[in-house]
Write a protein that holds these residues in place. Sequence first.
Motif, mmCIF file in Angstrom:
data_model
loop_
_atom_site.group_PDB
_atom_site.id
_atom_site.type_symbol
_atom_site.label_atom_id
_atom_site.label_comp_id
_atom_site.label_asym_id
_atom_site.label_seq_id
_atom_site.Cartn_x
_atom_site.Cartn_y
_atom_site.Cartn_z
ATOM 1 N N GLY A 44 0.830 -1.200 0.000
ATOM 2 C CA GLY A 44 0.000 0.000 0.000
ATOM 3 C C GLY A 44 0.866 1.253 0.000
ATOM 4 N N ALA A 45 0.321 2.363 -0.477
ATOM 5 C CA ALA A 45 1.081 3.597 -0.684
ATOM 6 C C ALA A 45 1.799 4.084 0.569
ATOM 7 N N SER A 46 1.192 3.950 1.737
ATOM 8 C CA SER A 46 1.837 4.460 2.959
ATOM 9 C C SER A 46 2.357 3.329 3.848
ATOM 10 N N ALA A 47 2.465 2.131 3.305
ATOM 11 C CA ALA A 47 2.928 0.985 4.095
ATOM 12 C C ALA A 47 4.415 1.105 4.397
ATOM 13 N N THR A 48 4.791 0.698 5.613
ATOM 14 C CA THR A 48 6.196 0.626 6.001
ATOM 15 C C THR A 48 6.505 -0.842 6.254
ATOM 16 N N VAL A 49 7.332 -1.419 5.421
ATOM 17 C CA VAL A 49 7.657 -2.840 5.525
ATOM 18 C C VAL A 49 9.077 -2.952 6.045
ATOM 19 N N THR A 50 9.259 -3.687 7.143
ATOM 20 C CA THR A 50 10.593 -3.813 7.737
ATOM 21 C C THR A 50 11.251 -5.150 7.436
ATOM 22 N N LEU A 51 10.489 -6.160 7.074
ATOM 23 C CA LEU A 51 11.079 -7.457 6.762
ATOM 24 C C LEU A 51 10.175 -8.194 5.795
ATOM 25 N N GLN A 52 10.766 -8.761 4.770
ATOM 26 C CA GLN A 52 10.040 -9.600 3.824
ATOM 27 C C GLN A 52 10.893 -10.826 3.560
ATOM 28 N N ALA A 53 10.344 -12.012 3.727
ATOM 29 C CA ALA A 53 11.084 -13.256 3.543
ATOM 30 C C ALA A 53 10.388 -14.111 2.497
ATOM 31 N N GLY A 54 11.158 -14.651 1.568
ATOM 32 C CA GLY A 54 10.600 -15.516 0.538
ATOM 33 C C GLY A 54 10.421 -16.946 1.012
ATOM 34 N N PHE A 55 11.216 -17.374 1.957
ATOM 35 C CA PHE A 55 11.124 -18.731 2.491
ATOM 36 C C PHE A 55 11.454 -18.647 3.978
ATOM 37 N N THR A 56 10.601 -19.187 4.818
ATOM 38 C CA THR A 56 10.806 -19.099 6.264
ATOM 39 C C THR A 56 10.582 -20.458 6.904
ATOM 40 N N VAL A 57 11.467 -20.827 7.800
ATOM 41 C CA VAL A 57 11.296 -22.015 8.628
ATOM 42 C C VAL A 57 11.376 -21.542 10.069
ATOM 43 N N SER A 58 10.364 -21.828 10.836
ATOM 44 C CA SER A 58 10.328 -21.334 12.218
ATOM 45 C C SER A 58 11.209 -22.174 13.129
ATOM 46 N N SER A 59 11.530 -21.602 14.286
ATOM 47 C CA SER A 59 12.337 -22.320 15.273
ATOM 48 C C SER A 59 11.574 -23.508 15.862
ATOM 49 N N GLY A 60 10.286 -23.600 15.594
ATOM 50 C CA GLY A 60 9.492 -24.719 16.081
ATOM 51 C C GLY A 60 9.787 -26.034 15.372
ATOM 52 N N LEU A 61 10.526 -25.987 14.288
ATOM 53 C CA LEU A 61 10.901 -27.209 13.568
ATOM 54 C C LEU A 61 12.071 -27.836 14.317
ATOM 55 N N SER A 62 11.764 -28.557 15.400
ATOM 56 C CA SER A 62 12.844 -29.040 16.263
ATOM 57 C C SER A 62 12.563 -30.381 16.926
ATOM 58 N N GLY A 63 11.531 -31.077 16.544
ATOM 59 C CA GLY A 63 11.139 -32.276 17.268
ATOM 60 C C GLY A 63 11.779 -33.578 16.834
ATOM 61 N N ALA A 64 12.508 -33.593 15.738
ATOM 62 C CA ALA A 64 13.078 -34.834 15.223
ATOM 63 C C ALA A 64 14.518 -35.028 15.711
ATOM 64 N N THR A 65 15.079 -36.167 15.412
ATOM 65 C CA THR A 65 16.489 -36.415 15.735
ATOM 66 C C THR A 65 17.371 -35.458 14.954
ATOM 67 N N SER A 66 17.089 -35.250 13.676
ATOM 68 C CA SER A 66 17.779 -34.273 12.843
ATOM 69 C C SER A 66 16.728 -33.348 12.252
ATOM 70 N N ASN A 67 16.969 -32.043 12.321
ATOM 71 C CA ASN A 67 16.027 -31.052 11.807
ATOM 72 C C ASN A 67 16.761 -30.166 10.814
ATOM 73 N N TYR A 68 16.240 -30.050 9.595
ATOM 74 C CA TYR A 68 16.880 -29.272 8.550
ATOM 75 C C TYR A 68 15.918 -28.202 8.064
ATOM 76 N N GLY A 69 16.362 -26.949 8.033
ATOM 77 C CA GLY A 69 15.552 -25.881 7.466
ATOM 78 C C GLY A 69 15.393 -26.056 5.967
ATOM 79 N N PHE A 70 16.418 -26.582 5.350
ATOM 80 C CA PHE A 70 16.390 -26.904 3.924
ATOM 81 C C PHE A 70 17.261 -28.133 3.736
ATOM 82 N N PHE A 71 16.800 -29.116 2.994
ATOM 83 C CA PHE A 71 17.554 -30.348 2.764
ATOM 84 C C PHE A 71 17.665 -30.574 1.271
ATOM 85 N N GLY A 72 18.893 -30.618 0.785
ATOM 86 C CA GLY A 72 19.147 -30.915 -0.622
ATOM 87 C C GLY A 72 19.940 -32.204 -0.713
#
Length: 186
Positions: A44-72
């Motif tokens: 919007g014309a008067s919007a102030t945006v401080t952060l924009q992320a194209g891909f986000t993984v939250s800190s809640g992804l933590s319940g497994a033996t190994s946790n990967y934000g991105f796995f290739g």
Amino acid sequence: MASWVNGTVQSGVTGIARPSSQRRQMQPSRGHRSIIRGRIRSFGASATVTLQAGFTVSSGLSGATSNYGFFGNLAAGAGNYNCYMSGTAPNYFAGDMQFDKTVTAGGTTTPQTINKNAGAVNFAAADASKVVTDSLVTANSIIVATVATNDSTMKSVQAVAAAGSFTLYANAAATAETRVNFLVIN
């Protein structure tokens, strides 16, 4: 399942704007995946945006033996990259960066074959150069090498790349066994 969303965030939005959010729950033994896709086309014309992320993984992804934000898991091959960043913006990593490496054990001062981007070799007393065979090295590789032992004469090394190997040249012959660490950048 994929979706494409083009949207406008109105100027009154002050919290989170998620143009598209998809979450797939799987059986506990199969894992958990969160996928967010979308594009904010305009603000919007008067919007102030401080952060924009194209891909986000939250800190809640933590319940497994190994946790990967991105796995290739792509196999090596022409044009294959597990992570490919073609933008000109810098890349930021706040946590520790780990590279697959081989650190040659103390007492082993023979020429080494280390087919990895990082490692360490040992110069024997009186050695002034050391060849490291490394299939990842090309004549155009950048090799950063540092002396990692406080030797009385050997204080620095130069690394000269060739196809499939590099040679470390000491400023002076080592007085005692001296470790040199290296990092190969292609």
